[in-house]
Structure formats: structure tokens, C-alpha cells
Write a protein that holds these residues in place. Structure first.
Motif, PDB file in Angstrom:
ATOM      1  N   SER A 103       0.839  -1.201   0.000  1.00  0.00           N
ATOM      2  CA  SER A 103       0.000   0.000   0.000  1.00  0.00           C
ATOM      3  C   SER A 103       0.873   1.250   0.000  1.00  0.00           C
ATOM      4  O   SER A 103       2.105   1.179  -0.017  1.00  0.00           O
ATOM      5  CB  SER A 103      -0.913   0.008   1.232  1.00  0.00           C
ATOM      6  OG  SER A 103      -0.163   0.320   2.404  1.00  0.00           O
ATOM      7  N   HIS A 115      -6.289  -4.466  -1.376  1.00  0.00           N
ATOM      8  CA  HIS A 115      -6.692  -3.123  -0.956  1.00  0.00           C
ATOM      9  C   HIS A 115      -8.141  -2.824  -1.319  1.00  0.00           C
ATOM     10  O   HIS A 115      -8.473  -1.715  -1.748  1.00  0.00           O
ATOM     11  CB  HIS A 115      -5.777  -2.046  -1.562  1.00  0.00           C
ATOM     12  CG  HIS A 115      -4.329  -2.395  -1.526  1.00  0.00           C
ATOM     13  ND1 HIS A 115      -3.564  -2.554  -2.659  1.00  0.00           N
ATOM     14  CD2 HIS A 115      -3.505  -2.657  -0.488  1.00  0.00           C
ATOM     15  CE1 HIS A 115      -2.336  -2.884  -2.322  1.00  0.00           C
ATOM     16  NE2 HIS A 115      -2.270  -2.962  -1.002  1.00  0.00           N
ATOM     17  N   HIS A 168      -5.953   2.173   4.180  1.00  0.00           N
ATOM     18  CA  HIS A 168      -4.961   1.732   3.198  1.00  0.00           C
ATOM     19  C   HIS A 168      -5.262   0.330   2.679  1.00  0.00           C
ATOM     20  O   HIS A 168      -4.633  -0.116   1.720  1.00  0.00           O
ATOM     21  CB  HIS A 168      -3.562   1.747   3.820  1.00  0.00           C
ATOM     22  CG  HIS A 168      -3.030   3.117   4.090  1.00  0.00           C
ATOM     23  ND1 HIS A 168      -2.433   3.897   3.125  1.00  0.00           N
ATOM     24  CD2 HIS A 168      -3.027   3.859   5.232  1.00  0.00           C
ATOM     25  CE1 HIS A 168      -2.071   5.046   3.655  1.00  0.00           C
ATOM     26  NE2 HIS A 168      -2.412   5.057   4.923  1.00  0.00           N
TER      27      HIS A 168
END
Length: 254
Positions: free
Chosen positions: A22, A123, A142
Motif C-alpha cells: 500500500s 486493498h 490503506h
């Protein structure tokens, strides 16, 4: 940010992979020694990940501690450990209620219950949070879409739905097998099925007010295929099986 994980199973693996790929910066991740193969693989793959020699070492190094152990062993494991008052404890344990958790991790008082799914590795997906502070909300942003609930019963009702992941994939498998049996090659069948249901869910998410019943009715036309399939499946009681399974799963939280 110093983040520790007690328990390195599938969901911890997904979170660590998600965090390490991320946009989050300045993090160090500490893993407990259990599930040695998983912990060692992650430590070798990412420079910011370290496998520690004990659970206590994880806690000593961490500002935020994730608890991801089996429900039956959670309290026993936690009571052997010493937490700090200022630490944030994030529990991923399904059947461990907040009151029990607070007692097990005292003197720590900042306790959050969270329900990420394996899709955090990409994600994406909703992440249920109960009594999360801004630090935890920002961390999970995130990994997916944080979604706060106001009480533990709501949390448990929604957590129950994560038990339907296997039945969902079972359904897709049945549709895939049927399609292949009717002459479609497996790659095309599976890509179409996965893409079709993803697109339908995306369309629902983008609706200003999600109403699944209205979406179902909108898809129907008189004497059309959706009307026929919807009627036949309802008449066979297939949907009721999901309600019964959900009722039985929810009882495990009581």
C-alpha cells in the motif's frame, strides 16, 4: 508506526501483504513466531517485516497490536502477555467480545474489534470496525473501506456474513461446472462468471440508495429469463437455506 501481530494465519497474511504493498509509509511490522513458515516468508519478502522470537517481544515493540489467534485459545494466550496502557489493541477474533478482551489485555484500554476479509490483500472490500479511533481508521483505509458499526450485536450480525464466503464460491463453482458442461472452455467460463458478479455488485455499490429487492425487480422482464430463474429458485427454497445458515452462525456469538 510500529505494528505487531499475534497469530500469523490467513487473515494476518492478507493484512501484512496489503500494508506492505500500500501507500502507507514509515511502518515496521513484527510477527509472532507461530506459523513459522508464513512469518518467515513475509519477513524474507518485505524489508519492513520481522519475525520475533516470542509473542511478548511483538507486544514490547508495537504501538498497535493485532490479535489474530483462534477463538478457543485467545483469552489463554492474551493473559500470559503484558500490555502497555497506551497501546492500541485490534482484535480480529470473532467470538471474543469487547468486555472479555479488555479484561485480557489490561491495562491497555484502547480496544478495537475489526473484521477485514482476505480481499484486503488487494486493498479492497469493506472492513467492519467497532469503536475504532482515528489512528485505526486511517490504517485500515490503506487496505479497503472502513465501515463503523455502533454496537456489538450489529458487528456480530455482519460478521456472520463472512461465513458465507465458501457458499458464495461454491455457487460460482456450480455455475462454472454447468457452463463448461455446456461446451464453454473453462478459462472463458470462469472469467465471465467472476466478471459478471463483480459488475453486478459494483453497480449496486454505485447506487445512491442500495435496495437489492428493487435491483432484482429491475432486472426482470415479463416472461424473461430473470423472472423465470428468480421464481424457480425462490420456489425451491434456496434463499431460505442462506437465512438458516446465517441464523446458525449468529448463534455462535451468543
Amino acid at each position: 508506526m510500529q505494528i505487531g501481530f499475534i497469530g500469523v494465519g490467513k487473515i494476518t497474511n492478507a493484512i501484512v501483504e496489503g500494508l506492505c504493498t500500500s501507500s502507507i509509509e514509515n511502518t515496521q511490522i513484527y510477527l509472532s513466531p507461530r506459523n513459522e513458515a508464513n512469518a518467515q516468508r513475509l519477513a524474507e519478502k518485505y524489508a519492513q517485516v520481522r519475525r520475533m522470537e516470542s509473542n511478548q517481544q511483538v507486544i514490547d515493540q508495537s504501538d498497535i497490536v493485532f490479535i489474530a489467534v483462534r477463538p478457543a485459545a485467545a483469552v489463554e494466550v492474551l493473559r500470559t502477555l503484558v500490555f502497555r496502557e497506551e497501546q492500541i489493541v485490534v482484535s480480529l477474533v470473532p467470538l471474543l467480545k469487547k468486555a472479555e478482551l479488555l479484561n485480557a489485555v489490561a491495562p491497555a484500554t484502547q480496544v478495537v474489534r475489526a473484521v477485514p476479509t482476505p480481499t484486503v490483500m488487494q486493498h479492497t472490500g469493506p472492513i467492519l470496525l467497532f469503536q475504532a479511533n482515528d489512528t485505526v481508521i486511517q490504517l485500515f483505509s490503506h487496505l479497503g473501506q472502513p465501515l463503523q458499526v455502533t454496537d456489538e450485536h450489529q458487528l456480530h450480525a455482519l460478521w456472520t456474513l463472512t461465513g458465507l464466503i465458501t457458499p458464495f464460491y461454491d455457487l460460482l463453482h456450480e455455475l462454472s461446472s454447468w457452463t463448461i458442461a455446456n461446451g464453454v472452455d473453462a478459462t472463458t467460463a470462469n472469467q465471465y462468471i467472476a466478471g459478471l458478479f463483480q459488475a453486478l455488485c459494483l453497480a449496486a455499490q454505485q447506487d445512491s440508495s442500495i435496495n437489492f429487492k428493487e435491483l432484482a425487480q429491475h432486472a426482470e422482464t415479463p416472461n424473461g429469463m430473470n423472472e423465470q430463474a428468480g421464481r424457480e429458485i425462490r420456489e425451491k427454497g434456496a434463499h431460505e437455506a442462506y437465512r438458516i445458515a446465517s441464523d446458525n452462525l449468529l448463534k455462535r456469538f451468543e
